[in-house]
Motif scaffolding. Structure first.
Motif, PDB file in Angstrom:
ATOM      1  N   ARG A  27       0.879  -1.433   0.100  1.00  8.57           N
ATOM      2  CA  ARG A  27      -0.010   0.088  -0.056  1.00  8.57           C
ATOM      3  C   ARG A  27       0.871   1.147  -0.196  1.00  8.57           C
ATOM      4  O   ARG A  27       0.705   2.013  -0.727  1.00  8.57           O
ATOM      5  N   LEU A  28       2.099   1.300   0.760  1.00 11.84           N
ATOM      6  CA  LEU A  28       2.711   2.486   1.152  1.00 11.84           C
ATOM      7  C   LEU A  28       3.482   2.572  -0.422  1.00 11.84           C
ATOM      8  O   LEU A  28       3.840   3.625  -0.835  1.00 11.84           O
ATOM      9  N   PHE A  30       2.722   1.968  -3.526  1.00 15.15           N
ATOM     10  CA  PHE A  30       1.768   2.365  -4.686  1.00 15.15           C
ATOM     11  C   PHE A  30       1.375   3.827  -4.205  1.00 15.15           C
ATOM     12  O   PHE A  30       1.195   4.743  -5.077  1.00 15.15           O
ATOM     13  N   PHE A  31       1.247   4.019  -2.748  1.00 14.64           N
ATOM     14  CA  PHE A  31       1.230   5.478  -2.520  1.00 14.64           C
ATOM     15  C   PHE A  31       2.344   6.531  -2.645  1.00 14.64           C
ATOM     16  O   PHE A  31       1.940   7.401  -3.432  1.00 14.64           O
TER      17      PHE A  31
ATOM     18  N   LEU B  17       2.990   9.521   4.859  1.00 12.79           N
ATOM     19  CA  LEU B  17       2.554   8.317   4.063  1.00 12.79           C
ATOM     20  C   LEU B  17       1.250   8.036   5.041  1.00 12.79           C
ATOM     21  O   LEU B  17       1.019   8.616   6.156  1.00 12.79           O
ATOM     22  N   PRO B  18       0.420   7.337   4.214  1.00 16.61           N
ATOM     23  CA  PRO B  18      -0.908   7.219   4.773  1.00 16.61           C
ATOM     24  C   PRO B  18      -1.052   6.277   5.962  1.00 16.61           C
ATOM     25  O   PRO B  18      -0.196   5.104   6.055  1.00 16.61           O
ATOM     26  N   ILE B  63       0.488  -0.223 -13.742  1.00 18.55           N
ATOM     27  CA  ILE B  63       1.518   0.456 -13.226  1.00 18.55           C
ATOM     28  C   ILE B  63       2.780  -0.314 -14.090  1.00 18.55           C
ATOM     29  O   ILE B  63       2.623  -1.790 -13.969  1.00 18.55           O
ATOM     30  N   LYS B  89      -3.229  -2.423  -7.819  1.00 16.86           N
ATOM     31  CA  LYS B  89      -2.960  -3.667  -7.061  1.00 16.86           C
ATOM     32  C   LYS B  89      -3.916  -4.415  -7.083  1.00 16.86           C
ATOM     33  O   LYS B  89      -3.781  -5.667  -6.826  1.00 16.86           O
TER      34      LYS B  89
END
Lengths: 198, 198
Positions: A27-28, A30-31, B17-18, B63, B89
């Protein structure tokens, strides 16, 4: 289909951080691809800078970009007290209360025979040397309230007391604002043991 | 006392970062300082490389480090089916089952009027163009089972069906191995609606 190499490598790097598994790392990663180029460059640069510019203070073991650190250099601080913590970030938490004016010493860990961590693996010898040639009259031990933190505190007390220096330990008890109903037994036990006259 | 600048900047970067707040960012920053220099360099390099080398495939929006992407270049794949997903993803998750042999298309989001996201903000126009000049006879919509995912699926179906192309949606129902007792009502409702003769 495999991930393109650039993203596979980035996922791998994120996974080296503590508490980040493959799902979060993905996830990170792709972020990151969607982040501003400026922010990514700054991130990469700050990683390198942190590794390059930061060191441990040669006196107290705190993290610093200059040696000795800001606190050890400050002649206005009370030179008669040393507060001993496990990690540099503990100093930051204590400094936030704006109350303690003495010095610090960072152990960089706790005694943990299970992990093969003995006194020689901690920043203890420099502490003893500091005590020998300074005007310190009180060592405040602020290791965490874990079994390892407790036994490290005991070990240090036994080591330092014979030199005639007062050794104290932070009080344990109920958190301010907490409910007795929800406190765990160990905390309650310590709160009863440490009760004070009103 | 403030954090040394190098660590304050690193904490700030981690916080971008999320799902990473100031406490976790601080923990990660201190961890970084203790990491091997090699690992930190690799991390910084992989951040820059990901941003530099990765792009979206000009055909499907996946991607990729080459354009068109591996899947779009693969002539052995079934050119008559396009599976539409929200994010790159999702493709990886679907490819893991090693079953679907068709092509993909990534929307890069879902319709979400609340966030001001309309059809023109998604990768929809290129999908329609792809359908016009290719031999595709089925579009499988695999947006998530969220309200936004559902309405995006409905929107696409209404857009594509008039061209005489079959539009299907992934089945919703009970997860394999799950207990009916613990299933939420929406999932159960969809499982009943989608029941099949044995």
């Amino acid at each position: 289909m495999q991930y393109p190499e650039a993203i596979a490598k980035l996922i791998e790097s994120y996974m080296k951080l503590p508490g980040i598994g493959s799902k979060t790392a993905t996830r990170l990663a792709f972020f990151t691809i969607d982040m501003d180029e400026e922010d990514v460059k700054e991130f990469a640069e700050s990683l390198l800078a942190a590794k390059r510019d930061l060191h441990y203070c040669s006196i107290c073991g705190n993290i610093t970009d200059e040696d000795p650190c800001e606190i050890c250099r400050d002649a206005n601080r009370d030179q008669s007290k040393i507060l001993v913590v496990e990690q540099p970030k503990d100093i930051m938490a204590l400094e936030k209360m704006n109350d303690y004016q003495g010095l610090y010493h960072v152990l960089h860990g706790v005694l943990s025979p299970m992990d093969g961590k003995g006194p020689e693996d901690l920043n203890i010898a420099p502490l003893i040397k500091r005590l020998q040639k300074s005007e310190v009259n009180e060592v405040i031990i602020a290791t965490n309230a874990s079994p390892e933190g407790e036994s490290t505190a005991m070990y240090l007390a036994r080591l330092i007391k014979p030199a005639g220096i007062k050794v104290t330990r932070l009080a344990h008890g109920l958190s301010v604002g907490s409910d007795i109903e929800y406190a765990d037994e160990m905390t309650l036990q310590r709160a009863v043991e440490g009760r004070q006259e009103m």
